[in-house]
Design a protein around this motif. Structure first.
Motif, PDB file in Angstrom:
ATOM      1  N   UNK A   1      44.420  38.979  41.632  1.00 20.50           N
ATOM      2  CA  UNK A   1      43.131  38.453  41.187  1.00 20.50           C
ATOM      3  C   UNK A   1      42.015  39.005  42.090  1.00 20.50           C
ATOM      4  N   UNK A   2      40.761  38.946  41.611  1.00 21.62           N
ATOM      5  CA  UNK A   2      39.656  39.406  42.471  1.00 21.62           C
ATOM      6  C   UNK A   2      39.618  38.615  43.780  1.00 21.62           C
ATOM      7  N   UNK A   3      39.197  39.267  44.819  1.00 20.90           N
ATOM      8  CA  UNK A   3      39.093  38.596  46.118  1.00 20.90           C
ATOM      9  C   UNK A   3      37.929  37.599  46.105  1.00 20.90           C
TER      10      UNK A   3
ATOM     11  N   UNK B   1      30.487  35.046  43.418  1.00 25.08           N
ATOM     12  CA  UNK B   1      30.236  33.644  43.769  1.00 25.08           C
ATOM     13  C   UNK B   1      30.966  32.740  42.783  1.00 25.08           C
ATOM     14  N   UNK B   2      31.916  31.968  43.250  1.00 24.72           N
ATOM     15  CA  UNK B   2      32.642  31.069  42.348  1.00 24.72           C
ATOM     16  C   UNK B   2      31.695  30.020  41.766  1.00 24.72           C
TER      17      UNK B   2
ATOM     18  N   UNK C   1      43.045  29.074  38.818  1.00 27.88           N
ATOM     19  CA  UNK C   1      42.957  29.716  40.136  1.00 27.88           C
ATOM     20  C   UNK C   1      41.521  29.672  40.667  1.00 27.88           C
ATOM     21  N   UNK C   2      40.549  29.770  39.757  1.00 25.80           N
ATOM     22  CA  UNK C   2      39.126  29.718  40.135  1.00 25.80           C
ATOM     23  C   UNK C   2      38.599  28.280  40.189  1.00 25.80           C
ATOM     24  N   UNK C   3      39.509  27.322  40.235  1.00 28.92           N
ATOM     25  CA  UNK C   3      39.132  25.901  40.340  1.00 28.92           C
ATOM     26  C   UNK C   3      38.292  25.441  39.154  1.00 28.92           C
TER      27      UNK C   3
ATOM     28  N   UNK D   1      37.692  42.196  38.561  1.00 31.45           N
ATOM     29  CA  UNK D   1      36.285  41.911  38.308  1.00 31.45           C
ATOM     30  C   UNK D   1      35.589  43.211  37.922  1.00 31.45           C
ATOM     31  N   UNK D   2      34.934  43.229  36.758  1.00 31.46           N
ATOM     32  CA  UNK D   2      34.222  44.445  36.342  1.00 31.46           C
ATOM     33  C   UNK D   2      32.798  44.447  36.876  1.00 31.46           C
TER      34      UNK D   2
END
Ligand SMILES: [Zn+2]
Length: 187
Positions: free
Chosen positions: A6-8, A13-14, A39-41, A182-183
């Motif tokens: 997954x992206x770091x 910004x989440x 995973x991104x909450x 992430x693009x």
């Protein structure tokens, strides 16, 4: 046990609030998509809008018209109803659920690219070429959403006033194993 890529955390910004997810209808990646959102909450913090091809057809009536199969454009009225429905749902999601971020999630081996684009355009000679093609379509939609003002009622003192909100838009690409890149991220 598989380990997904997954992206770091520092790549974007989440979201702190609710989001709208725009994805393809593809049934092969439904659980992978949910896994990434969790995973991104974002568990139970997203509205979900699905279009065949994700962003592919959202600008088929304008910028990307020349890349589409003429018969597909005719059959689907240049995909104008698709875009109108997306716009309406985006506006109502912002109004009802206080959406602050949008995730545009493209995916590998998308059947819509083969179905709707002119012969050969939807088949790729390399995975990188496929990725870049998706990125181009996704960013066209992302830029439009990001630069569009969304009016929102805000309480100020004893008054309710209309303020224009700008949405953060994050574009992702998910492969058939569920790995996510992430693009781009417009904030
Ligand atoms: Zn697809």
């Amino acid at each position: 046990m598989s380990i997904l890529s997954y992206p770091k955390i520092e790549e974007y910004q989440l979201p702190h609030k609710n989001i709208l997810v725009i994805s393809c209808i593809d049934l092969r990646l439904t659980d992978n998509l949910l896994h990434f959102l969790h995973h991104d909450n974002l568990h139970n913090r997203y509205d979900h809008f699905a279009l065949a091809g994700t962003s592919l057809c959202t600008h088929a009536a304008h910028e990307h018209r020349h890349r589409f199969d003429p018969q597909a454009l005719k059959t689907y009225d240049h995909f104008k109803p698709w875009k109108t429905t997306l716009d309406h749902h985006l506006a109502i999601a912002v109004k009802l659920h206080d959406i602050k971020d949008v995730y545009i999630i493209e995916h590998e081996d998308c059947g819509a690219y083969k179905e709707f684009l002119i012969d050969g355009t939807g088949t790729f000679s390399s995975r990188e070429e496929e990725y870049q093609c998706h990125k181009e379509f996704a960013l066209t939609l992302a830029r439009e959403i990001h630069t569009k003002p969304f009016p929102k009622e805000v309480v100020k003192g004893n008054e309710i006033v209309l303020e224009n909100h700008q949405l953060n838009v994050h574009c992702f690409f998910i492969d058939l194993r569920g790995n996510v890149r992430l693009m781009d991220s417009l904030t």
